[in-house]
Design an enzyme around this catalytic site. Structure first.
Site, mmCIF file in Angstrom:
data_model
loop_
_atom_site.group_PDB
_atom_site.id
_atom_site.type_symbol
_atom_site.label_atom_id
_atom_site.label_comp_id
_atom_site.label_asym_id
_atom_site.label_seq_id
_atom_site.Cartn_x
_atom_site.Cartn_y
_atom_site.Cartn_z
ATOM 1 N N ILE A 19 1.335 -0.988 -0.365
ATOM 2 C CA ILE A 19 -0.022 -0.123 -0.415
ATOM 3 C C ILE A 19 0.583 1.565 0.146
ATOM 4 C CG2 ILE A 19 -1.647 0.773 1.127
ATOM 5 C CD1 ILE A 19 -3.040 -1.655 2.290
ATOM 6 N N ASP A 64 12.875 3.953 11.464
ATOM 7 C CA ASP A 64 12.615 2.977 12.538
ATOM 8 C C ASP A 64 11.316 3.431 13.113
ATOM 9 O OD1 ASP A 64 12.387 1.128 13.840
ATOM 10 O OD2 ASP A 64 14.048 1.015 14.985
ATOM 11 N N LYS A 125 2.576 13.695 16.542
ATOM 12 C CA LYS A 125 3.548 14.116 16.997
ATOM 13 C C LYS A 125 4.326 15.069 16.481
ATOM 14 C CE LYS A 125 6.666 14.036 20.916
ATOM 15 N NZ LYS A 125 5.821 15.297 21.711
ATOM 16 N N SER A 143 -5.144 1.575 9.613
ATOM 17 C CA SER A 143 -5.862 1.258 10.433
ATOM 18 C C SER A 143 -5.814 -0.175 9.535
ATOM 19 C CB SER A 143 -6.668 1.418 11.052
ATOM 20 O OG SER A 143 -6.880 0.480 11.652
ATOM 21 N N TYR A 157 -1.462 -7.110 17.668
ATOM 22 C CA TYR A 157 -2.108 -6.437 16.108
ATOM 23 C C TYR A 157 -3.385 -5.537 15.577
ATOM 24 C CZ TYR A 157 -2.873 -5.445 10.928
ATOM 25 O OH TYR A 157 -2.231 -4.714 9.448
ATOM 26 N N LYS A 161 -4.322 -2.022 15.730
ATOM 27 C CA LYS A 161 -4.523 -0.918 15.461
ATOM 28 C C LYS A 161 -5.896 -0.402 15.409
ATOM 29 C CE LYS A 161 -2.396 -1.775 11.275
ATOM 30 N NZ LYS A 161 -1.422 -0.916 10.642
ATOM 31 N N VAL A 190 -5.218 -7.804 1.425
ATOM 32 C CA VAL A 190 -4.750 -6.513 0.124
ATOM 33 C C VAL A 190 -3.794 -8.051 -0.567
ATOM 34 C CG1 VAL A 190 -3.450 -5.194 -0.126
ATOM 35 C CG2 VAL A 190 -5.707 -4.402 1.614
ATOM 36 N N THR A 192 -0.930 -8.722 -1.242
ATOM 37 C CA THR A 192 0.523 -8.500 -1.355
ATOM 38 C C THR A 192 1.921 -9.787 -1.498
ATOM 39 O OG1 THR A 192 0.186 -9.091 0.895
ATOM 40 C CG2 THR A 192 0.070 -6.679 0.517
#
Length: 250
Positions: A19, A64, A125, A143, A157, A161, A190, A192
């Site tokens: 994505i 990272d 932030k 998400s 996970y 999310k 998706v 991938t």
């Protein structure tokens, strides 16, 4: 549909594949200068070269997202090089090895939440003040359908999310009068390399759960992300939009 992203700067994390890569390419096609960010330098540079080969503008910066100081450095480098930030897509994420809640170890839990949830918080932030200094803009956090419903075997996970959805809603309310919009997309499975590596039986069992009986393409998710950043979505903020072939309606 074409959007006017000329003279704007878009930052996409996790842009080395899937994505993120397709979203970065789409922003560039629409005229934006794209900052391609990924922990995988080879994959990130490959995305950057793809964009340049198509006559787009792109820069790769290693990041990272499990480390807030790395994200701060990413945003600083973006501003130092381009002088502004208009759009940010917090897409970088990792999954967990399937296991019930009682068998998840703390190291696995921390690893997933550091990248998927804390990484989105740290991204906003540092991105939000940059957007406000530019005069406004938009953020889209990636998400998952797992951020809207339970996901057996994927507790870290799903928790991360769900956290992304909560962060999105909160940040949207905090910035609603600052010409900054914050939304999320919640994709189902998706297309991938990970999905492609599965057996036909495994793929069928996953896609059978989707009312449309197929996985989403990365392009279908990227289209929604780019639209949410556009002026055509100018009155939309705080939303977590399923891109799931109807799955969360079941």
């Amino acid at each position: 549909m074409m959007y006017d992203y000329e003279n704007s700067v878009a930052l996409v994390t996790g842009a080395g594949s899937g994505i993120g890569r397709v979203t970065a390419n789409r922003f560039a096609t629409e005229g934006a200068t794209v900052v391609v960010a990924d922990i995988d330098t080879e994959a990130g540079q490959e995305t950057t070269e793809q964009i340049k080969e198509d006559n787009g503008n792109a820069t790769f910066i290693e990041v990272d997202t499990s480390r807030s100081e790395s994200i701060e450095a990413l945003v600083d480098a973006t501003l130092n090089k381009h002088g502004r930030l208009d759009y940010a897509v917090n897409n970088a994420a990792i999954g967990n090895t399937p296991a019930p809640v009682s068998e998840i170890n703390e190291e696995e839990w921390d690893r997933i939440l550091d990248v998927n949830q804390t990484g989105v918080w740290a991204g906003m932030k540092y991105e939000l003040p940059a957007l406000e200094d530019t005069g406004g803009g938009a953020i889209v956090n990636v998400s998952s359908k797992a951020g809207l419903r339970g996901s057996p075997g994927r507790a870290p996970y799903a928790a991360s999310k769900h956290g992304v959805v909560g962060l999105t809603r909160t940040a949207a309310l905090e910035t609603a009068t600052d010409d900054v919009r914050v939304n999320a997309v919640c994709p189902t499975i998706v297309e991938t390399p990970a999905l492609e590596s599965m057996s036909e039986a495994e793929r069928s069992s996953i896609t059978e759960e989707v009312p449309m009986k197929r996985a989403a393409s990365p392009e279908e998710v990227a289209n929604v992300i780019v639209w949410l950043c556009s002026d055509e979505a100018s009155y939309i903020t705080g939303q977590s939009l399923p891109v799931d072939g109807g799955e969360t309606q079941k």
